[in-house]
Write a protein that holds these residues in place. Sequence first.
Motif, PDB file in Angstrom:
ATOM      1  N   SER A   1       0.818  -1.214   0.000  1.00  0.00           N
ATOM      2  CA  SER A   1       0.000   0.000   0.000  1.00  0.00           C
ATOM      3  C   SER A   1       0.851   1.263   0.000  1.00  0.00           C
ATOM      4  CB  SER A   1      -0.936   0.008   1.208  1.00  0.00           C
ATOM      5  OG  SER A   1      -0.174  -0.036   2.412  1.00  0.00           O
TER       6      SER A   1
ATOM      7  N   GLY B   1       1.753   4.179  -2.614  1.00  0.00           N
ATOM      8  CA  GLY B   1       1.063   5.464  -2.673  1.00  0.00           C
ATOM      9  C   GLY B   1       1.880   6.621  -2.145  1.00  0.00           C
TER      10      GLY B   1
ATOM     11  N   SER C   1      -4.832   3.007  -1.674  1.00  0.00           N
ATOM     12  CA  SER C   1      -3.966   4.195  -1.634  1.00  0.00           C
ATOM     13  C   SER C   1      -3.544   4.641  -3.033  1.00  0.00           C
ATOM     14  CB  SER C   1      -2.715   3.911  -0.791  1.00  0.00           C
ATOM     15  OG  SER C   1      -1.970   2.830  -1.338  1.00  0.00           O
TER      16      SER C   1
END
Length: 571
Positions: free
Chosen positions: A458, A461, A483
């Motif tokens: 994630s 991001g 994200s």
Amino acid sequence: MTRSAPLLIHVLFLSLLPLTITSSPTIEAECLLKWKNSLISSLSLNSSWSLTNIGNLCNWTGIACDTTGSVSEINLSETELEGTLAKFDFSSFPEFPGFTTDCRNLTYLDLAQNQLTGAIPESVFSNLSKLEFLNVTDSFRGPLSSNISRLSNLQNLHLGRNQFSGPIPEEIGTLSDLQMLEMYDNSFEGHCFFSRDWELERVVQNQLSGLIPPVEGNLTKLTLLQLYENNLSGTVPPEIGNLTSLTVLDLSTNKLHGELPETLSLLNKLETLSVFANNFLGTIPTELGKNSPNLMNVSFANNRFSGELPPGLSNGFAFQHLTVNEGNNFTGPLPECLMNCTRLFRVRLEGNQFTGDISKAFGVHPSLNFISLSGNRFSGELSPEWGECQSLTSLQVDGNKISGEIPAELGKLSQLEFLRLDSNELSGKRISVEAYPKSWGIYLLDLSGNSLSGTIPSNLGKLASLENLNLSHNHLTGRIPSSLSNMKSLNSFDFSYNELTCPIPTRDVSKQATYTGNSGLCGVAEELSPCSSSSPSSKSSNNKTKVIIGVIVSACGLLSLAIVIVAILMS
């Protein structure tokens, strides 16, 4: 009495001579002012070039004088002058009598990088015979007069970036004191030639044609030979090896062909060799670089070379630029000494058949800014030492046989903008971005066509500048992190042909996205099915609903049963 008359006249002449010389600066000042007033623009001269300042001629902008107060140098380069030389009376700078040895004529004239137009006046050639330095870069047009040979004391001649046309006057070859000649970026036509006493020749970006002339053995002073961007044809003469003082040889962007002569290996002072964009073929001279410890810039790009690079090409460890891409078919390992070239700045090897362990081909290169090894046959693993190449902006190793995991140390490359590791044999259960700084300026990350597994992290991001992300054709599983949908910079992403599942995150429909080949994905995308009761997420939701209903029904049943039992007991 008769005999003494010539002597008396001679004495009278000598007595008047200082007056003549004293008045010369005034004549020169008036000449300069007359020319200045003829210019369209001369703002840079206004503060000092004036009638009220004639007595201070030697302190005028761009003016230097000799010991008599006469102008010896005019340096007006980059002074934003606009106009012509038509009103410049060069005859006002005359030769003084030969027996006045302290007097000198104008020796230095620099009018480069202004907006002067027209041809160079013939008066320059007829009146400035003592001139040693002439720079008219970026100003003039028309044919170059053969009378330039009258400037017999010229040592430096700069004619670049003009609009000169026609043939190069062969009379230039008679300038025996000339050491530096620049004629680049004009429209000269015809053939090129050399003179035995020149030290530098730049005749580039013209329309010269024909063969490179045979090079005589007495050209030992020539240090720089640049003939790029012409229409030269034929082969490089083997006599090129006679230029023993040569430091720069640039023959790029012509129509030269054949093999490079082995005699190039004799140029032991060579620092730059550029032959890109020709029709050369065959192998590179095997001894090239072995005897040239200062060789630092080499370009063989855009030709048809083959075979291996010479093993001693970077023997002096001075390499900064190496480009052999486009059209060539080099094979074999890279020179071993390349690993120790700590000053490497730019390397382009893409589109060849180089082999060998990549971890043994390169070391720590603190100045390395750009490297492309794409489309070769390199093998081995990426060394953590790549993280020490702190100046890297582009690392392209796609299309090889690189294996192992992606080293987390790449996250230390804070200047990195391009990272292409696609079409290799990389593996690993995670894409480690923990070490990547939030300020990482990368805007292209391509890891496609490998064997990466595990989930997509994630914290991708965090890459606030990322514009293009390609993770396709791997074995990634799990969800696509939400994200990524919040990244304003991300314009294109490709997750196709993995093993991803669950609904895709909500995204900006204007951004290009590809999800094909993931049977477990669903959501609002052209190649995906809408999420329904059959999707894993929907099934989970339905199961939860069924459980809740079951609990409620059971509770109601128990309550009803309790009521019945209580009623029976009370009766």
